[in-house]
Design a protein around this motif. Structure first.
Motif, short mmCIF file in Angstrom:
data_model
loop_
_atom_site.label_atom_id
_atom_site.label_comp_id
_atom_site.label_asym_id
_atom_site.label_seq_id
_atom_site.Cartn_x
_atom_site.Cartn_y
_atom_site.Cartn_z
N GLU A 199 56.88 123.32 40.14
CA GLU A 199 55.96 122.27 40.54
C GLU A 199 55.93 122.67 38.59
O GLU A 199 54.83 124.06 38.66
N ASP A 200 55.64 121.63 37.73
CA ASP A 200 54.77 121.62 36.92
C ASP A 200 53.58 120.80 36.27
O ASP A 200 53.88 119.54 37.38
N VAL A 201 53.73 120.14 35.16
CA VAL A 201 52.85 118.74 34.67
C VAL A 201 53.36 117.75 34.89
O VAL A 201 53.07 116.86 34.69
N PHE B 4 43.51 117.52 33.93
CA PHE B 4 42.83 118.95 33.77
C PHE B 4 42.94 120.02 35.19
O PHE B 4 43.52 119.41 35.96
N LYS B 5 42.71 121.35 34.81
CA LYS B 5 42.35 122.32 35.84
C LYS B 5 41.33 123.06 36.24
O LYS B 5 41.45 123.42 34.68
N ASP B 6 39.98 122.96 36.98
CA ASP B 6 39.53 123.63 36.55
C ASP B 6 38.51 123.51 35.04
O ASP B 6 38.09 124.15 34.78
N LEU C 111 45.53 120.16 30.55
CA LEU C 111 47.10 120.86 30.97
C LEU C 111 48.20 120.11 30.05
O LEU C 111 48.85 120.90 29.34
N ASN C 112 48.10 118.81 29.32
CA ASN C 112 49.50 118.22 28.23
C ASN C 112 48.22 118.19 27.81
O ASN C 112 48.38 116.63 27.30
#
Lengths: 278, 770
Positions: free
Chosen positions: A252-254, B683-685, B689-690
């Protein structure tokens, strides 16, 4: 970007010696579409960059009925994809090459760079795997051939020794390749594969290769042996797709979840098999 | 009319296609230094210590600044931010320190050598959680912050604005309703992705005068913010915006300017440049706020909606100096383009440990209308009413009332719908050529008003040259929307001089006159009116002089093709060129002097709303309405969607330049498609992320649908030649129309954006499992 020393040798010997002399932090520069980005982002910071584009023999692309197709390391993807012989005899490779990045990228990037970068999702990896390509390597101890499936070791890791330089890729000559390349991605153009697959049918033998589903691109050997000798009915295709999916270990990734990738392997392989059936 | 309404070529076209136009990052000055920024690696933490000793020693490093150097808080509507963090960081990527050095490389190297000791604080990254009583406070001192009086921050909470609409009695209405529907929606953070990254250069001379070159939408707003932040009088600050390569809101207000100025102040006269990387664009300019919406809707059997109680919770991020106004704009449009008798709306701007939310094309309208338009289709489907019919029944119409209970005197909404339907048959079933694909059609409305303070001012100056050519001076910025051309057309029309004889000059606070901001789709309207007024002023002077010269009453004179001409005897005329420096009398003496026209404008009669009820007769200058129909194809095996055709109609009041406005609408549709299908800053916390185009996808040329662009021209009485703004509104219907097409055709429910392949497949699975 950190400062680095730049060399542009004109022979393989010179290039290889430079790499050995300058040690582990010397890096080969080919099209640069991966390396330069990594350098800009500070992920790779070589002290020495050895540009192999000055080596004439690496720019050859040639075909021979016996030896098959040779694509030199520095042949850019667009030149390969639009080469008449490649389009006629290795259509599936041409299609895969055309799906890499953007037009601008394909004017710089090469197939050798694509596979040596060893991304699990390299777009040209699946046709090469399915066609049992050989990687021709020049090294300090002479030349050697690496079967493509032995080139990929892990994510971004290939089975090349320091000082070895890939001269190009050889794809065997086949009577008649019926092939199909599938790329499932978020956006149709300029995107990375969520899942990619190639199926080729050569003299009734079916070969299946998958990318973006495991730490390296893989052949789905179990699915291939399941199909062997069977007529490609809807049921066989369905089952083969399931088996292929079971051979993969996606993450699993973005870009996508593991579940979606597994689902898409089935779809891609089904589409591949349907295409080669008709 | 001669020039207004025609497709005059872009006046900035040649400069742009040849590359002659210089953007801020193209500018280089002698002895210029380059800046880099040390950014927070924590989403929420106290800054215990900043150690710059190693960085200072790096050869080539000239200046290092931290938040302590200029601790004064600033903000457009709410003074809650510092250009460099003071005492604590509130999002990952926040600027903590800045370096100016001889080269960009040295500056980046120095930044790595700055060591920061943090003490982590509890984080909150979901706006709904941030509203809870026990949530960690991101701005514990909110109660002491200064803010514009129309806003309502709640001290000791994370709520930086609460806008309420209380119209009628929703609870009573719900009792009467035949049906009650409750639906929730979510739109994620997205980013503007202008082609030109933010860039700024600052220079301070030995008198202490500050010059800033910035790729900004609003030089005067930047000047004011900098004046407040750095205690410099306005006459000592010059802000130039030489060119802007796309803004979409991300270059409204101030972002990086405040980082380079402190460096320039300490660099002994050497200019300092900072240009954002693409990663910076994603994280450190502005993002469109994520938003949670929920609707409780009371409906009668015949499809008439009698009450809506809704809530909008905006993820404003770490600072909401600009974001609070989006919350307010959402309140004005609480139920979209529908006339609903009973409304209860709460719109909350909420601090989180996410990047700073700010203006983005649509200013809240795309976000709320995704829910409003999905809600409409869900209700229509449940009631078995045609989605178009339910829209007709509830649409705002002339004689009706807006959400704030303002009377509606102009409304082309249903005209737009009918115009779309001429080229778009929502019920026509088209079979896909592929067995794995399904064709689907959907429709949605859009509505927006210019979201700006009531009394925003514009001004323009027109100067005539000796040869009858003219300069037009404004500070409205052409950020790609074509304002340089449209404003030139207005001047050409009033002065009756061809556009090629008029040169427009913009973006220099020392030399071009005041403009509040280039935002809110307000430039054609506000700056346009000021240009017309300036040209009318110049015209009055010309007629005065011509009257003396020709011995004809002013009322019998007009401007025509470079001359002042008698309306009675067309051969009696005098060239504008001959009057440009005044009138020379028969005895050789002169009168008057050069013709300089001045024009100003403030939207008339826009007034504050009532704080308790949110109601107001005229809280906005006008509303722009429109409608789009989309035709999509869905791959039911992979979940991928392709938008094939779009038909759009907006009531623009007056088409000023057909080619330019068509381009603007096409751009808006494509941006809408991006937000519908791909765009989401994940976003994570608190960690993005991208933040790159590898994993944040916007449409490519391949994703362009066929587009039919149409217009209704119901005059806006206060608009220039009847025009109203449209550059933002046109994006609003695109995403909900696509979602409606998808959901209705497949019988699925997806109530969040983007409509990723994975969501499509999961929704199909969910349906099949039912």
């Amino acid at each position: 970007m950190k400062n680095f020393e730049y060399f542009k040798p004109s022979t393989l010997k010179e290039a290889s010696e430079l790499l050995i002399k300058k040690g582990a932090n010397a890096h080969i520069l080919n099209g640069g579409t991966d390396l330069i980005i990594r350098m800009k982002e500070g992920i790779t910071s070589p002290d020495v960059v050895v540009d192999i584009k000055g080596i004439k023999e690496l720019h050859n692309i040639k075909f021979d009925e016996k030896e098959g197709l040779f694509v030199g390391a520095c042949v850019v993807l667009n030149d390969m994809a639009h080469n008449q012989i490649v389009k006629e005899k290795y259509k599936v490779l041409s299609n895969a090459a055309k799906s890499v990045g953007s037009g601008q990228i394909r004017n710089k990037a090469t197939m050798t760079g694509n596979i040596c970068n060893a991304s699990p999702l390299a777009d040209t990896s699946t046709p090469l795997l399915a066609l049992d390509a050989k990687v021709l390597v020049y090294g300090p101890n002479g030349e050697r051939e690496i079967p493509i499936n032995e080139l990929f070791v892990w994510v971004r890791k290939v089975s090349l020794e320091h000082g070895e330089i890939v001269k190009g890729v050889r794809i065997p000559a086949y009577e008649n390749i019926i092939g199909d390349f599938q790329k499932i991605s978020r956006r149709k153009e300029v995107d990375l594969s969520t899942v990619a697959s190639t199926v080729v049918k050569i003299n009734d033998e079916i070969r299946i290769a998958l990318a973006s589903v495991a730490p390296t691109p893989i052949r789905a050997r179990k699915a291939e042996s399941f199909i062997k000798g069977k007529k490609l009915t809807d049921e066989v295709i369905e089952e083969a797709a399931k088996i292929a999916a079971s051979e993969a270990s996606p993450i699993e990734d973005v870009r996508a979840s593991k579940e979606y990738r597994i689902e898409m392997i089935k779809i891609a392989v089904k589409r591949n098999l349907n295409a080669v059936r008709s | 009319m001669k020039y207004v309404g025609t497709s005059v070529n872009r006046v900035d076209g040649i400069k742009k296609v040849t590359g002659d136009l210089k953007y801020v990052d193209d500018l280089k000055f002698p002895r210029m230094l380059y800046a880099a920024v040390k950014r927070s690696t924590r989403p929420h933490a106290k800054i215990i210590h900043i150690d710059i000793s190693k960085a200072e020693k790096l050869p080539g490093v000239k200046v290092i600044t931290t938040g302590k150097d200029f601790p004064k808080r600033v903000g457009l509507y709410l003074e809650d931010k510092n250009f460099l963090a003071v005492d604590k960081v509130r999002y990952m990527g926040e600027a903590v320190a800045a370096v100016a050095a001889e080269t960009e490389e040295i500056a980046h190297e120095a930044v790595k050598l700055i060591e920061i000791e943090y003490e982590d604080l509890p984080i909150v990254t979901n706006a709904l959680d941030a509203m809870k009583e026990d949530a960690p406070l991101i701005h514990p001192d909110l109660g002491t912050y200064k803010y514009a009086s129309v806003f309502a921050p709640k001290p000791d909470t994370n709520i930086s604005n609460h806008y309420k609409v209380r119209k009628g009695d929703v609870e009573e209405a719900f009792k009467k309703a035949d049906y009650i529907f409750e639906n929730d929606f979510y739109v994620p953070h997205i980013q503007h992705c202008p082609i030109e990254n933010h860039s700024a250069i600052a220079s301070v001379d030995r008198e202490g005068s500050l010059t800033v070159w910035a790729s900004c939408q609003s030089p005067y707003a930047v000047r004011l913010a900098l004046s407040v932040a750095f205690d410099i009088p306005l006459n000592k600050i010059r802000v130039l915006s030489p060119a802007v390569g796309g803004g979409f809101g991300s270059k409204a207000g101030t972002t990086l300017e405040g980082i380079v100025i402190p460096l320039a102040m300490k660099s002994k006269g050497r200019p300092v440049k900072l240009t954002f990387s693409r990663k910076d664009e994603f994280i450190n300019s502005f993002v469109r706020q994520g938003m949670h919406s929920k609707f409780k809707t009371g409906v009668m059997k015949n499809g008439k909606i009698i009450a809506i109680k809704d809530q909008y919770v905006w993820d404003g991020g770490a600072y909401t100096e600009y974001g609070v106004n989006i919350t307010k704009a959402a309140g004005f449009a609480a139920v979209g383009p529908y006339d609903i008798e009973n409304i209860w709306c709460d719109s909350y701007c909420v601090y989180t440990n996410h990047p700073v939310g700010g203006p983005y094309r649509g200013f809240g309208m795309s976000e709320i209308q995704f829910g409003i338009e999905r809600n409409m289709n869900i209700i229509a489907n449940e009631l078995g009413i045609d989605p178009i019919e339910i829209r007709r029944i509830n649409a705002q119409k002339v004689g009706g009332r807006t959400a704030t209970n303002a009377p509606i005197d102009t409304c082309g909404l249903l005209d737009c719908l009918d115009q779309v339907l001429e080229d778009f048959d929502p019920n026509e079933k088209v079979e896909s050529l592929s067995p794995n694909k399904v064709r689907a059609k959907g429709i949605a409305f859009g509505m927006k008003a210019p979201s700006m303070p009531n009394n925003v001012a514009s001004s323009a100056i027109v100067r005539l040259n000796e040869d009858g050519t003219a300069y037009l001076l404004v500070s409205a910025q052409d950020i790609g929307q074509g304002s340089d051309t449209a404003l030139t057309q207005f001047a050409a029309e009033v002065l009756s001089i061809p556009p090629e004889k008029i040169t427009i000059k913009t973006g220099d606070t020392d030399h071009t006159p005041y403009e509040w901001q280039t935002v809110a789709s307000r430039i054609t309207y506000c700056a346009g009116n000021s240009v017309i007024n300036a040209c009318e002023d110049a015209k009055a002077q010309l007629l005065e002089l011509a009257s003396l010269k020709l011995g004809i009453y002013k009322r019998d004179l007009k401007l025509e093709d470079g001359y002042v001409v008698s309306t009675i005897y067309p051969d009696k005329k005098v060239a504008i060129a001959d009057l440009s420096l005044g009138l020379t009398m028969p005895d050789g003496s002169g009168i008057h002097g050069p013709i300089i026209g001045r024009g100003v404008f403030i939207p008339p009669n826009v007034k504050d709303h009532d704080h308790e009820t949110g109601l107001g007769d005229k809280p906005v200058a006008y509303w722009t309405y429109g409608c789009q129909g989309v035709d999509i194809e869905v791959d039911t095996q992979t979940g991928n969607i392709k938008v094939l055709n779009v038909v759009s109609s907006f009531d623009v009041g007056k088409v000023v330049n057909p080619t330019l406005v068509e381009g603007q609408i096409e751009g808006a549709i494509v941006q809408g498609i991006g937000s519908a299908l791909w765009e989401e800053l994940k976003f994570k916390d608190g960690k993005p992320l991208n933040p790159s185009f590898v994993d944040y996808k916007i449409p490519t040329a391949n994703d362009m649908p066929e587009m039919i662009i149409k217009f209704i021209e119901n005059e806006e009485k206060t608009g220039p030649f009847g025009a109203r703004g449209v550059s933002e509104p046109a994006m609003i219907p695109s995403a909900p129309a696509i979602a409606n097409a998808l959901c209705d055709a497949l019988g699925i429910t997806i109530n969040s954006l983007p409509l990723t392949p994975e969501k499509v497949l999961n929704a199909m699975k969910e349906k099949n499992n039912k």
